[in-house]
Structure formats: C-alpha cells, structure tokens
Motif scaffolding. Sequence first.
Motif, PDB file in Angstrom:
ATOM      1  N   ILE B 289      40.824  35.652  34.878  1.00 49.27           N
ATOM      2  CA  ILE B 289      40.250  35.087  33.600  1.00 49.27           C
ATOM      3  C   ILE B 289      38.872  34.933  33.584  1.00 49.27           C
ATOM      4  O   ILE B 289      38.204  35.346  32.361  1.00 49.27           O
ATOM      5  CB  ILE B 289      40.715  33.299  33.651  1.00 49.27           C
ATOM      6  CG1 ILE B 289      42.365  33.344  33.374  1.00 49.27           C
ATOM      7  CG2 ILE B 289      40.090  32.819  32.364  1.00 49.27           C
ATOM      8  CD1 ILE B 289      43.017  31.942  33.541  1.00 49.27           C
ATOM      9  N   VAL B 290      38.032  34.911  34.512  1.00 51.66           N
ATOM     10  CA  VAL B 290      36.540  34.687  34.609  1.00 51.66           C
ATOM     11  C   VAL B 290      36.157  36.075  34.251  1.00 51.66           C
ATOM     12  O   VAL B 290      35.034  36.375  33.446  1.00 51.66           O
ATOM     13  CB  VAL B 290      35.834  34.228  35.938  1.00 51.66           C
ATOM     14  CG1 VAL B 290      34.591  34.615  36.126  1.00 51.66           C
ATOM     15  CG2 VAL B 290      36.337  32.791  35.959  1.00 51.66           C
ATOM     16  N   LEU B 291      36.834  37.105  34.580  1.00 51.06           N
ATOM     17  CA  LEU B 291      36.322  38.471  34.476  1.00 51.06           C
ATOM     18  C   LEU B 291      36.494  38.913  32.968  1.00 51.06           C
ATOM     19  O   LEU B 291      35.729  39.444  32.233  1.00 51.06           O
ATOM     20  CB  LEU B 291      37.262  39.552  35.152  1.00 51.06           C
ATOM     21  CG  LEU B 291      36.847  39.637  36.759  1.00 51.06           C
ATOM     22  CD1 LEU B 291      38.037  40.553  37.564  1.00 51.06           C
ATOM     23  CD2 LEU B 291      35.457  40.147  36.826  1.00 51.06           C
ATOM     24  N   LEU B 292      37.662  38.120  32.199  1.00 52.88           N
ATOM     25  CA  LEU B 292      37.940  38.352  30.984  1.00 52.88           C
ATOM     26  C   LEU B 292      36.614  37.695  29.897  1.00 52.88           C
ATOM     27  O   LEU B 292      36.026  38.353  29.172  1.00 52.88           O
ATOM     28  CB  LEU B 292      38.947  38.119  30.389  1.00 52.88           C
ATOM     29  CG  LEU B 292      40.139  38.843  31.037  1.00 52.88           C
ATOM     30  CD1 LEU B 292      41.563  38.068  30.644  1.00 52.88           C
ATOM     31  CD2 LEU B 292      40.076  40.121  30.492  1.00 52.88           C
ATOM     32  N   VAL B 293      36.354  36.469  30.571  1.00 53.78           N
ATOM     33  CA  VAL B 293      35.455  35.777  29.692  1.00 53.78           C
ATOM     34  C   VAL B 293      34.131  35.793  30.073  1.00 53.78           C
ATOM     35  O   VAL B 293      33.269  35.927  29.128  1.00 53.78           O
ATOM     36  CB  VAL B 293      36.034  34.324  29.838  1.00 53.78           C
ATOM     37  CG1 VAL B 293      35.089  33.354  29.029  1.00 53.78           C
ATOM     38  CG2 VAL B 293      37.407  34.004  29.626  1.00 53.78           C
ATOM     39  N   ARG B 294      33.657  35.714  31.152  1.00 57.73           N
ATOM     40  CA  ARG B 294      32.287  35.923  31.596  1.00 57.73           C
ATOM     41  C   ARG B 294      32.476  37.160  32.771  1.00 57.73           C
ATOM     42  O   ARG B 294      32.420  36.678  34.110  1.00 57.73           O
ATOM     43  CB  ARG B 294      31.944  34.675  32.394  1.00 57.73           C
ATOM     44  CG  ARG B 294      31.019  33.937  31.518  1.00 57.73           C
ATOM     45  CD  ARG B 294      30.340  32.709  32.154  1.00 57.73           C
ATOM     46  NE  ARG B 294      29.121  32.901  32.866  1.00 57.73           N
ATOM     47  CZ  ARG B 294      27.800  32.873  32.604  1.00 57.73           C
ATOM     48  NH1 ARG B 294      27.729  32.570  31.282  1.00 57.73           N
ATOM     49  NH2 ARG B 294      26.909  33.117  33.368  1.00 57.73           N
TER      50      ARG B 294
END
Lengths: 324, 303
Positions: B289-294
């Motif tokens: 999720i972090v890779l997608l968002v930030r």
Amino acid sequence: MERAAPPSTRTATGKPSFLRANAEAIAFVVMAAGLIVAPFFTYPLFLMQAMCFALFACAFNLLIGYVGLLSFGHALYFGWASYLAAHSAKVWGLTPELAILTGTATAAILGLVAGSLAIRRQGIYFAMITLALAQMMFFFALQAKFTGGEDGIQAVPRGYLFGLIDLKNEAAMYIVVLVIFLGGFLLIYRIIHSPFGEVLKAIRENEPRAISLGYKTDRYKLIAFVLSATIAGAAGATKAIVLQLASLTDVNWPMSGEVVLMSLVGGLGTIFGPVVGSFVILLMQYKLSVVGEWVLVIQGIIFVSCVLLFRRGIVGEIAARFKG
Amino acid sequence: MFEICLPVLLGGKCIPSGALFGQLLIGLINGSFYALLSLGLAVIFGMLNIINFSHGAQYMLGAFVAYLMLQYSGLGYWPALIIAPLVVGLTGVIIERVFLQWLYKLDHLYGLLLTFGLALIIEGVVRNKFGSAGLPYTMPDSLRGGQNLGFMFLPNYRAWVIVASLGVCIGTWFVIERTRLGAYLRAATENPTLVRAFGINVPVMITLTYGFGVALAAFAGVMAAPIYNVSPQMGSELIIVVFAVVVIGGMGSILGAIVTGFGLGVVEGLTKVFFPEASNTVIFVIMAIVLLVRPAGLFGRRA
C-alpha cells in the motif's frame, strides 16, 4: 555495474571470422545437440530438472542482465506456477499442456501485480520489494488449502499430451521439456535482440538518458518484468509435471537465492551463462548430497568468491578470453 | 476485564482487553527488534551503500554467542549483553576489511549478493554445529516475574526489552544527529572525499560503522534469546520482514527507521488479535500500500 563489452566479431584483418561472427549460433547448435544425445549417457530425469532450472535462470537473467533489475523473489513465479500446474493437472484433470499453460498464465498475472509495485522503486529497494512480496506469497502458499501446506501437491499425473501421447514414457516427456526449454531460450534470445531489447539495455546503462530520449521506461521495465515472470512460470509449471510434485521449497526464499547463484556462476548478462550455471549448480548439489547441510555453506562460499573474484561468471570469462 | 470491539465495518469482532494488551505488548517486543535491525541496516547503508543481507545471520550469531557463553563459561545474560555485540561487531570489522571494502566502487547489487553469501555461510556453519532445533536460553533471575498493572500482567523481561531497545535506538539517534562524531559520519555519507580532505580517516570510520551496525544486530539477538529459542534460522525470516520495514520507512532517516519499526510491530500485534490468519503477511501488505501511495516510503527522500 561492471560489464563486459560485447565480444568483437572482427579479426585483425577487419574481416569477421566465421567462428566469431556465428559464435552464438554455433553455441546454440552445440547446446541443442548436446541435450538431444545427453539422455543416452546420463539420467533423463536429472537433465529434465536441469533444463527447467536453466530456463528459470535464463528468465531471471533477462531482468538482471539486460535491464539491470535484481529480482530477489523469482521463486514466487516459479513456485506458484508449479502449484497451479500441479493443481490443474491433478484436481481439474487438465491435459499437461493446458496445466503448464495455466501455471504460466498465473505467473504472468502475479508478475504484472508484483512488477507494477516493484518498479516504483530503484536499485537496492527493488530487490528488497521483490523479496518481500515473494515472502508474502510464500505465507499464502503455506496457509492456502489447495497447496497442501508442508506436504505440497504430490503424485501429480503427467497425463496425456493433447490427450494422445502418454508422458509416463520418459522419452516423450524428455522431448516435451526439451522443446519448452529451447523455445523459451529462443524467445529470450529474440527479446534481447529486438528493438525492444535494445531499449531495455539503454535503460540498464542509463535510465535518465532513456527517459530523456522519450522512452516510457516504466512501461518497458514492467513488460520485461512480466516476460521474465512468465518464462520463470513456464519453467516452474513444467517442473511440476516432470517431477509430479509442487512443494513449498519452490516458493521459498532460498529458491530465489539459488536462481541468482546459478546466473551469477554462469555469467550475468550472457545468454548462455544461466544455462551453464544451473547445470553446474545442480550437478554440484547431486554430487554433494552426501555432505548434507554443508551445501548451504558451499553455496555461500561460491557466492562470495564469484562476487569478489569472478564477477563475469564462467561464460563471461570464456567470452573475454575469446575477445582477448 | 472488559471487552474491546472492532467497528462493524471491520467485522465487529470482540476481544477481552487482557488478550488485546497482551498482543500489543508482543507487538511492541517485535517492534523493538524491527527497530534495532532496521536502524542497523540504515546506518550501514548510509555509510557503505550496501544492504547488509547478513544482518539476520549476525542477529542470530549474537544469540548464539550468548548461548555459548552461558554453556561453556557460565557467563550469564548481563555480561553477554555487552560481550556478544563486541564479539560479533569484531567479526563485522573483519568482514568489512576482508570482503566489503572491495565492493564500494561497484554496483550496490554486488554488496547485496556478497552479504547474502555470507549469511548462507554463517547460517550453514551454525546449523552444522548445533542442528536446526531451537536451543533454550534461560532468563536472568533479576528479570523474572512481572507487574500486575490492573488491566494486564506485564512480565519484567518484556518491559526491559522495550525500554532497553528504545534506549539504544534513541542513543544511536542522538550520537548520529546531535554530536560531532555524528556530524562527521553524516558528512562522510554525503561527500567522503571532502571529509577526507579535512584530515578525517574515512575508511576507518566506514569499518567501525559496519562493526557498530552489526553489533546492534547482535545486541538484538541477545535480547531475543530468552524470548524465542536460539536457532540457526531465527534471523533469516526476520530479515525479510525487516527489509519490508525498511522499504516502508525509507532509509533516509534514523528516526524514521525507529518509528516505523515500533509502529509496524504494534500493527502486527493488533492484526494477530483481530485477523490472526493475516498476521504473517500484514507488514508486506502495508508495504504494497505504501508503494502505491507514497513510493518513496514514509520518511524517504525520492531517489
């Protein structure tokens, strides 16, 4: 990264020497001929397994050698493809070619998802992300019902190719594996030598420059990633049919490390290196099976000495000799 | 005792508060190890530009040195907490001098591959000597027992692990961000050539940094020994989770590594309460999720 320049195809007189100009074609013919006669001299099962690993290593090498992306999670595609191939052959009763296709398609989808996450970061982070995603899918495989947990999927039927040819016959199975291996190998060769492959190499050498030339490098990287995952999947699916087994070993991180080792020993970024490397490593494992746990230590020592002394690998060193 | 319930949207599961706080505590303990290990990785990466894949093996080595000290010389937990990090840190210094120093001019990937090989060697040797079954390590008498806090029972040893690792993390942060030595380190990270021109021995600094990062891993290993069994493979799975932690936090910031480590430990603990089947994978999912968002990570700078 330190890389060998492409071997020169010209002799001192300026005329291309026949041997050097066609070195790759000759090597390919030798390899194919060798694999055709080899089962008369050694165990066909070993050779089939080695060809599966060789194709796996070639797929891995497509990323590290030609795009400069180190995937430390290629067991994900190899292992999950082998699970799906085994499951579809055993439970759904698909014919072997459809089972292998099912496994390969699974790997392609997983590659698309994992790849689009991983290419968001560069370099060292890329390796860590691919490793982490593979570990996540390892835990899924551990918990999912259909994978059989610690037991894996055993006694997978080899079945009848196209519903006609009985693959319990070792010769028929061997020919199928040989065709898949040579087909996959040629596909990778074609990819590397296509205009698409040239762009990949440009990204490897200098990504900002490739971007400034107008290439959407993320898209190229993603396509390369999916291709690599797909071919790795084909190798894993074939292995599941050959050995009639899919297990946790194939999805766990040491498998990802092993394919790195095979490519490194053979020579990163050389087309034949991964093939040589995987035969060498598998042979070593067979010969050293008596020493048991020390295999891990020996693999570690090979890793260290390859990185320190022998970065070009076996094929890379030979190519360098030829050039000099 | 009272019950704590999830919102209906998340399934509405209810848990007795004791179990919840118990898992939160385990989460904080795991978080301590994540924080110590990712801190070590970040410190090493900052100076050497190498991702130390053998970090997990060195954590395991710390636990084994503590175990051996107890078995063969009767030296208990407290001496081990000092001596094991020193011993393992010294092996780190040797590794840096013998192997790693040749790699600084090459692509980062070779550092990863070499330390992966070292991890295989270390784990393989230990496994051959001691087998792969876990060995027990007894808790020091001074930290047995626990406190009843009213809402939960707090074992003394666990409280100690959290306090000690927080202390070491904050101490490391202080040295790097607030002292002269730390200023040299940060300067050498940015521009080693210039720092050398000021008469500072950067190669020695690099060697000691690696030794220190490895010692941090060994320190975590000694602290883990009484909680988990001491086993050859205790580090290899942990290090992959720590890699995910490092991807989430980004290695640009020391404080970021500490906060992310503890935070993810707590999240993992909570997941174990409410969705036990997802507890193995939750950190990897958060990473995705972090890779997608930030994409650069929570505390990272865009590379």
